[in-house]
Design a protein around this motif. Sequence first.
Motif, PDB file in Angstrom:
ATOM      1  N   PRO A 191       3.737  -0.634  -7.117  1.00  0.00           N
ATOM      2  CA  PRO A 191       2.461  -0.384  -6.471  1.00  0.00           C
ATOM      3  C   PRO A 191       2.689   0.297  -5.147  1.00  0.00           C
ATOM      4  O   PRO A 191       3.590  -0.293  -4.374  1.00  0.00           O
ATOM      5  CB  PRO A 191       1.835  -1.537  -6.520  1.00  0.00           C
ATOM      6  N   ILE A 192       1.979   1.471  -4.782  1.00  0.00           N
ATOM      7  CA  ILE A 192       2.097   2.017  -3.583  1.00  0.00           C
ATOM      8  C   ILE A 192       0.769   2.207  -3.009  1.00  0.00           C
ATOM      9  O   ILE A 192      -0.222   2.703  -3.445  1.00  0.00           O
ATOM     10  CB  ILE A 192       2.793   3.521  -3.736  1.00  0.00           C
ATOM     11  N   LEU A 193       0.508   1.859  -1.707  1.00  0.00           N
ATOM     12  CA  LEU A 193      -0.539   1.878  -0.932  1.00  0.00           C
ATOM     13  C   LEU A 193      -0.521   3.370  -0.459  1.00  0.00           C
ATOM     14  O   LEU A 193       0.104   3.690   0.433  1.00  0.00           O
ATOM     15  CB  LEU A 193      -0.922   0.805   0.157  1.00  0.00           C
ATOM     16  N   LEU A 194      -1.565   4.212  -0.871  1.00  0.00           N
ATOM     17  CA  LEU A 194      -1.643   5.549  -0.738  1.00  0.00           C
ATOM     18  C   LEU A 194      -2.857   5.883   0.626  1.00  0.00           C
ATOM     19  O   LEU A 194      -2.545   6.810   1.374  1.00  0.00           O
ATOM     20  CB  LEU A 194      -2.168   6.393  -1.683  1.00  0.00           C
ATOM     21  N   ARG A 195      -3.765   4.863   0.520  1.00  0.00           N
ATOM     22  CA  ARG A 195      -4.608   4.697   1.711  1.00  0.00           C
ATOM     23  C   ARG A 195      -5.236   3.483   1.785  1.00  0.00           C
ATOM     24  O   ARG A 195      -5.555   2.781   1.191  1.00  0.00           O
ATOM     25  CB  ARG A 195      -5.777   5.732   1.515  1.00  0.00           C
ATOM     26  N   ALA A 196      -4.934   2.995   3.307  1.00  0.00           N
ATOM     27  CA  ALA A 196      -5.655   1.563   3.521  1.00  0.00           C
ATOM     28  C   ALA A 196      -7.032   1.828   4.029  1.00  0.00           C
ATOM     29  O   ALA A 196      -7.388   2.626   4.894  1.00  0.00           O
ATOM     30  CB  ALA A 196      -4.478   1.206   4.787  1.00  0.00           C
ATOM     31  N   GLY A 197      -8.028   1.340   3.199  1.00  0.00           N
ATOM     32  CA  GLY A 197      -9.383   1.180   3.800  1.00  0.00           C
ATOM     33  C   GLY A 197     -10.023  -0.005   3.967  1.00  0.00           C
ATOM     34  O   GLY A 197      -9.456  -0.637   4.965  1.00  0.00           O
ATOM     35  N   ALA A 198     -10.615  -0.461   3.066  1.00  0.00           N
ATOM     36  CA  ALA A 198     -11.512  -1.988   3.446  1.00  0.00           C
ATOM     37  C   ALA A 198     -10.191  -3.095   3.022  1.00  0.00           C
ATOM     38  O   ALA A 198     -10.496  -3.978   3.577  1.00  0.00           O
ATOM     39  CB  ALA A 198     -12.546  -1.983   2.345  1.00  0.00           C
ATOM     40  N   LEU A 199      -9.208  -2.835   2.430  1.00  0.00           N
ATOM     41  CA  LEU A 199      -8.192  -3.745   2.057  1.00  0.00           C
ATOM     42  C   LEU A 199      -6.885  -3.159   2.856  1.00  0.00           C
ATOM     43  O   LEU A 199      -6.572  -1.863   2.358  1.00  0.00           O
ATOM     44  CB  LEU A 199      -7.946  -4.031   0.871  1.00  0.00           C
ATOM     45  N   ASP A 200      -6.328  -3.895   3.638  1.00  0.00           N
ATOM     46  CA  ASP A 200      -4.962  -3.546   3.917  1.00  0.00           C
ATOM     47  C   ASP A 200      -3.616  -3.791   3.434  1.00  0.00           C
ATOM     48  O   ASP A 200      -3.940  -4.809   2.444  1.00  0.00           O
ATOM     49  CB  ASP A 200      -4.833  -3.863   5.449  1.00  0.00           C
ATOM     50  N   ALA A 201      -2.425  -3.476   3.856  1.00  0.00           N
ATOM     51  CA  ALA A 201      -1.422  -3.813   2.836  1.00  0.00           C
ATOM     52  C   ALA A 201      -1.111  -5.407   2.828  1.00  0.00           C
ATOM     53  O   ALA A 201      -0.546  -5.837   2.001  1.00  0.00           O
ATOM     54  CB  ALA A 201      -0.271  -3.311   3.583  1.00  0.00           C
ATOM     55  N   GLU A 202      -1.379  -6.181   3.997  1.00  0.00           N
ATOM     56  CA  GLU A 202      -1.216  -7.555   4.223  1.00  0.00           C
ATOM     57  C   GLU A 202      -2.172  -8.285   3.091  1.00  0.00           C
ATOM     58  O   GLU A 202      -1.722  -9.357   2.224  1.00  0.00           O
ATOM     59  CB  GLU A 202      -1.565  -8.012   5.427  1.00  0.00           C
ATOM     60  N   GLU A 203      -3.219  -8.079   2.980  1.00  0.00           N
ATOM     61  CA  GLU A 203      -4.116  -8.497   1.999  1.00  0.00           C
ATOM     62  C   GLU A 203      -3.914  -8.047   0.708  1.00  0.00           C
ATOM     63  O   GLU A 203      -3.813  -8.958  -0.512  1.00  0.00           O
ATOM     64  CB  GLU A 203      -5.953  -7.824   2.224  1.00  0.00           C
ATOM     65  N   LEU A 204      -3.401  -6.754   0.224  1.00  0.00           N
ATOM     66  CA  LEU A 204      -3.027  -6.589  -1.327  1.00  0.00           C
ATOM     67  C   LEU A 204      -1.740  -7.075  -1.497  1.00  0.00           C
ATOM     68  O   LEU A 204      -1.262  -7.570  -2.574  1.00  0.00           O
ATOM     69  CB  LEU A 204      -2.950  -5.106  -1.200  1.00  0.00           C
ATOM     70  N   ARG A 205      -0.662  -7.513  -0.620  1.00  0.00           N
ATOM     71  CA  ARG A 205       0.618  -8.165  -0.568  1.00  0.00           C
ATOM     72  C   ARG A 205       0.348  -9.701  -1.315  1.00  0.00           C
ATOM     73  O   ARG A 205       1.169 -10.217  -1.628  1.00  0.00           O
ATOM     74  CB  ARG A 205       1.577  -8.077   0.293  1.00  0.00           C
ATOM     75  N   LYS A 206      -0.918 -10.222  -0.927  1.00  0.00           N
ATOM     76  CA  LYS A 206      -1.088 -11.663  -1.297  1.00  0.00           C
ATOM     77  C   LYS A 206      -1.145 -11.740  -2.770  1.00  0.00           C
ATOM     78  O   LYS A 206      -1.048 -12.703  -3.573  1.00  0.00           O
ATOM     79  CB  LYS A 206      -2.529 -12.060  -0.952  1.00  0.00           C
ATOM     80  N   VAL A 207      -1.437 -10.539  -3.418  1.00  0.00           N
ATOM     81  CA  VAL A 207      -1.642 -10.355  -4.942  1.00  0.00           C
ATOM     82  C   VAL A 207      -0.235  -9.663  -5.519  1.00  0.00           C
ATOM     83  O   VAL A 207       0.203  -9.997  -6.447  1.00  0.00           O
ATOM     84  CB  VAL A 207      -2.669  -9.783  -5.293  1.00  0.00           C
ATOM     85  N   VAL A 208       0.219  -8.672  -4.871  1.00  0.00           N
ATOM     86  CA  VAL A 208       1.306  -7.749  -5.288  1.00  0.00           C
ATOM     87  C   VAL A 208       2.418  -7.780  -4.065  1.00  0.00           C
ATOM     88  O   VAL A 208       2.404  -6.828  -3.221  1.00  0.00           O
ATOM     89  CB  VAL A 208       1.208  -6.630  -5.888  1.00  0.00           C
ATOM     90  N   PRO A 209       3.428  -8.822  -3.919  1.00  0.00           N
ATOM     91  CA  PRO A 209       4.141  -9.050  -2.840  1.00  0.00           C
ATOM     92  C   PRO A 209       5.099  -7.680  -2.738  1.00  0.00           C
ATOM     93  O   PRO A 209       5.449  -7.526  -1.517  1.00  0.00           O
ATOM     94  CB  PRO A 209       4.695 -10.180  -3.157  1.00  0.00           C
ATOM     95  N   ASP A 210       5.262  -7.051  -3.658  1.00  0.00           N
ATOM     96  CA  ASP A 210       6.217  -5.938  -3.602  1.00  0.00           C
ATOM     97  C   ASP A 210       5.837  -4.492  -3.341  1.00  0.00           C
ATOM     98  O   ASP A 210       6.106  -3.312  -3.526  1.00  0.00           O
ATOM     99  CB  ASP A 210       7.307  -5.773  -4.833  1.00  0.00           C
ATOM    100  N   LEU A 211       4.418  -4.727  -3.030  1.00  0.00           N
ATOM    101  CA  LEU A 211       3.797  -3.453  -2.703  1.00  0.00           C
ATOM    102  C   LEU A 211       4.278  -2.693  -1.590  1.00  0.00           C
ATOM    103  O   LEU A 211       4.741  -3.055  -0.511  1.00  0.00           O
ATOM    104  CB  LEU A 211       2.471  -3.628  -2.056  1.00  0.00           C
ATOM    105  N   GLU A 212       4.336  -1.155  -1.812  1.00  0.00           N
ATOM    106  CA  GLU A 212       5.008  -0.385  -0.907  1.00  0.00           C
ATOM    107  C   GLU A 212       3.998   0.633  -0.200  1.00  0.00           C
ATOM    108  O   GLU A 212       2.759   0.621  -0.647  1.00  0.00           O
ATOM    109  CB  GLU A 212       5.988   0.711  -1.388  1.00  0.00           C
ATOM    110  N   VAL A 213       4.356   0.874   0.964  1.00  0.00           N
ATOM    111  CA  VAL A 213       3.315   1.765   1.883  1.00  0.00           C
ATOM    112  C   VAL A 213       3.689   3.090   1.708  1.00  0.00           C
ATOM    113  O   VAL A 213       4.815   3.633   2.314  1.00  0.00           O
ATOM    114  CB  VAL A 213       2.921   1.422   3.129  1.00  0.00           C
ATOM    115  N   ALA A 214       3.006   4.274   1.233  1.00  0.00           N
ATOM    116  CA  ALA A 214       3.436   5.731   1.476  1.00  0.00           C
ATOM    117  C   ALA A 214       3.504   6.181   2.826  1.00  0.00           C
ATOM    118  O   ALA A 214       2.909   5.624   3.900  1.00  0.00           O
ATOM    119  CB  ALA A 214       2.331   6.369   0.604  1.00  0.00           C
ATOM    120  N   ASN A 215       4.689   6.980   3.172  1.00  0.00           N
ATOM    121  CA  ASN A 215       4.711   7.543   4.216  1.00  0.00           C
ATOM    122  C   ASN A 215       3.606   8.464   4.897  1.00  0.00           C
ATOM    123  O   ASN A 215       3.060   9.208   4.087  1.00  0.00           O
ATOM    124  CB  ASN A 215       6.132   8.296   4.336  1.00  0.00           C
TER     125      ASN A 215
END
Length: 215
Positions: A191-215
């Motif tokens: 999973p790749i975070l394309l846009r952080a909005g209402a949910l940030d990477a930290e919150e999402l990684r609680k569910v999918v720890p290997d989430l990446e963030v797009a450059n």
Amino acid sequence: MARRYDCNDATDRKTGLREAAAAVRRGELVVLPTDTVYGIGADAFSSEGVGDLLEAKGRGRNMPTPVLIGSPNTLHGLVTDFSEQAWELVDAFWPGALTLVARHQPSLQWDLGETRGTVAVRMPLHPVAIELLTEVGPMAVSSANLTGHPVPEDCDAAQEMLGDAVSVYLDGGRTPGIVPSSIVDVSGKVPILLRAGALDAEELRKVVPDLEVAN
């Protein structure tokens, strides 16, 4: 001429939802409240309706329209290769401000713009939106503003910009805020975070720890 209904009035809400559903089935445009901002929507399977939506916003096909659905079960008919991690995100954050970009079923007869085989899909946390989506099925929905203008937090702002290009306006009062949904691409292995909005990477990684963030 556009019709507008006050969804905080029970009678007006019932009439408005009926009229909005009929308009969507005719391939016309409606404005509806969501849990982020007001959206302008059309039947996701009406090429003419989606084309009218893009024209009303002044938006090109290079910015394809997201799809809103009224139930996670609808995903089974829309997407393919949906990973276990993607389902975990659905379970944790839907309905809510999380948009998932997934590969759509190749057999689907729709034209949302230049999607390159993917669809951005979300289930909003708003009773009026969910009731309409449950009635009419998947809708192509984008923020109810002219491209380049502020996104609308109330029905007045949406109607001022879009006018009679829209058949039915569902007025649900002010939306909770203008923070957009977060967008996560689940079309690949990670999973790749394309846009952080209402949910940030930290919150999402609680569910999918290997989430990446797009450059």
